[in-house]
Write an enzyme that holds these catalytic residues in place. Structure first.
Site, PDB file in Angstrom:
ATOM      1  N   CYS A  87     137.813 110.278  35.563  1.00 44.42           N
ATOM      2  CA  CYS A  87     136.872 111.069  34.774  1.00 44.42           C
ATOM      3  C   CYS A  87     136.521 110.429  33.426  1.00 44.42           C
ATOM      4  O   CYS A  87     135.772 109.470  33.371  1.00 44.42           O
ATOM      5  CB  CYS A  87     137.408 112.489  34.597  1.00 44.42           C
ATOM      6  SG  CYS A  87     136.139 113.693  34.114  1.00 44.42           S
ATOM      7  N   LYS A 111     145.666 109.140  34.013  1.00 41.15           N
ATOM      8  CA  LYS A 111     144.483 109.146  33.157  1.00 41.15           C
ATOM      9  C   LYS A 111     144.829 108.644  31.756  1.00 41.15           C
ATOM     10  O   LYS A 111     145.690 109.194  31.071  1.00 41.15           O
ATOM     11  CB  LYS A 111     143.926 110.567  33.090  1.00 41.15           C
ATOM     12  CG  LYS A 111     142.566 110.700  32.436  1.00 41.15           C
ATOM     13  CD  LYS A 111     142.075 112.140  32.607  1.00 41.15           C
ATOM     14  CE  LYS A 111     140.638 112.327  32.157  1.00 41.15           C
ATOM     15  NZ  LYS A 111     140.180 113.710  32.428  1.00 41.15           N
ATOM     16  N   GLU A 133     138.904 114.827  41.227  1.00 42.21           N
ATOM     17  CA  GLU A 133     139.897 115.064  40.180  1.00 42.21           C
ATOM     18  C   GLU A 133     140.442 116.483  40.313  1.00 42.21           C
ATOM     19  O   GLU A 133     139.706 117.430  40.549  1.00 42.21           O
ATOM     20  CB  GLU A 133     139.256 114.880  38.802  1.00 42.21           C
ATOM     21  CG  GLU A 133     140.234 115.086  37.650  1.00 42.21           C
ATOM     22  CD  GLU A 133     139.576 114.946  36.284  1.00 42.21           C
ATOM     23  OE1 GLU A 133     140.307 114.683  35.310  1.00 42.21           O
ATOM     24  OE2 GLU A 133     138.341 115.096  36.173  1.00 42.21           O
TER      25      GLU A 133
END
Length: 275
Positions: A154, A113, A43
């Site tokens: 994440c 995300k 990331e």
């Protein structure tokens, strides 16, 4: 093709975009020299993990020097590359976006995300991605020569619904480039990856930046691969490292035949409705 070699590029990210791109290039070149089929970056691999740097380092997809470099490498080496994530700018918004390149260097999938990391842990970390970033709203499952893969980033790994939908769409590997911190990492990183793999009887892969103690945000590292039985088959420590992990996708069918979780789900009682 049931077997593939996945390269985990746990690179040290610094406050220099060009140096980060050069480091990623070096790790990709080394991974390919070990016959990797699928290379995964962390990331925010081109950018320090902080809201001010997201703004400074943000790139538009069509003119991105970072993505252009990764595309050339994928085409040159004829390998799949999951370009961790970068701060992607579109209009006046910035997204935390992951890109998947095929062996011809084409972008075949992107994931913005979905769940932004807005936390205030007593005695631990305070961070609000929403101060800078905009959340994505699309599921990202893509066909490859190894079958379908699902993408998250994440904090997305904490949400079982995302993983479930990606697997319902056919994903046999769930990829989560991530950067857990030194509070949440020791507590939850391994547990979450084992849970998502076990819940869905798939392989689950997380690739993180190495710990850079001079940075404002300290990444836990510990890039990981978990098999469909929920076993950790590889986990690094906090240092910069390249690790090649071979997996066999035939394990998925074996585990699902032994414990038929997906068949035994009571979808007549509950369901996830995708908008």
């Amino acid at each position: 093709m049931s077997k593939l070699k996945i390269a985990l590029c746990q690179m040290n990210v610094i406050d220099n975009k060009q140096e980060n791109i050069l480091k990623a290039t070096s790790m990709i070149n080394e991974a390919v020299s070990h016959n990797s089929n699928f290379v995964v970056l962390p990331e925010m691999f081109n950018c320090p993990y902080s809201n001010d740097k997201f703004i400074e380092y943000a790139e538009e997809e069509k003119t991105s020097p970072t993505l252009n470099s990764i595309s050339k490498l994928a085409r040159q080496h004829e390998t799949y590359i999951l370009a961790g994530s970068i701060p992607e700018k579109e209009d006046s918004k910035i997204y935390n976006t992951s890109y998947l390149f095929d062996k011809k260097g084409n972008i075949i999938a992107k994931h913005r995300k979905m769940h932004l990391f807005d936390v205030d842990v007593e005695g631990g970390i305070y961070f609000k991605e929403s101060d800078t970033l905009t959340p994505g709203d699309k599921f990202s499952v893509c066909e490859t020569e190894f079958g379908k893969v699902g993408m998250g980033i994440c904090y997305d790994v904490r949400f079982s619904q995302l993983a479930h939908i990606n697997v319902e769409k056919g994903a046999s590997i769930l990829f989560y480039p991530g950067a857990f911190n030194m509070t949440t990492g020791p507590a939850h990183w391994e547990l979450l990856f084992r849970s998502r793999a076990l819940d869905n009887q798939v392989f689950c892969v997380g690739v993180a930046p190495a710990l850079n103690e001079s940075a404002s945000y300290h990444s836990y590292g510990h890039s990981i691969v978990v098999n469909p039985w929920g076993e950790v088959i590889c986990q690094l420590d906090t240092r910069e490292e390249l690790k090649i992990v071979e997996i066999d996708l035939n394990e998925i069918e074996k585990v699902r035949n032994e414990i038929p979780i997906l068949k035994n789900r009571r979808n007549d009682l509950y369901e996830i409705i995708e908008k």
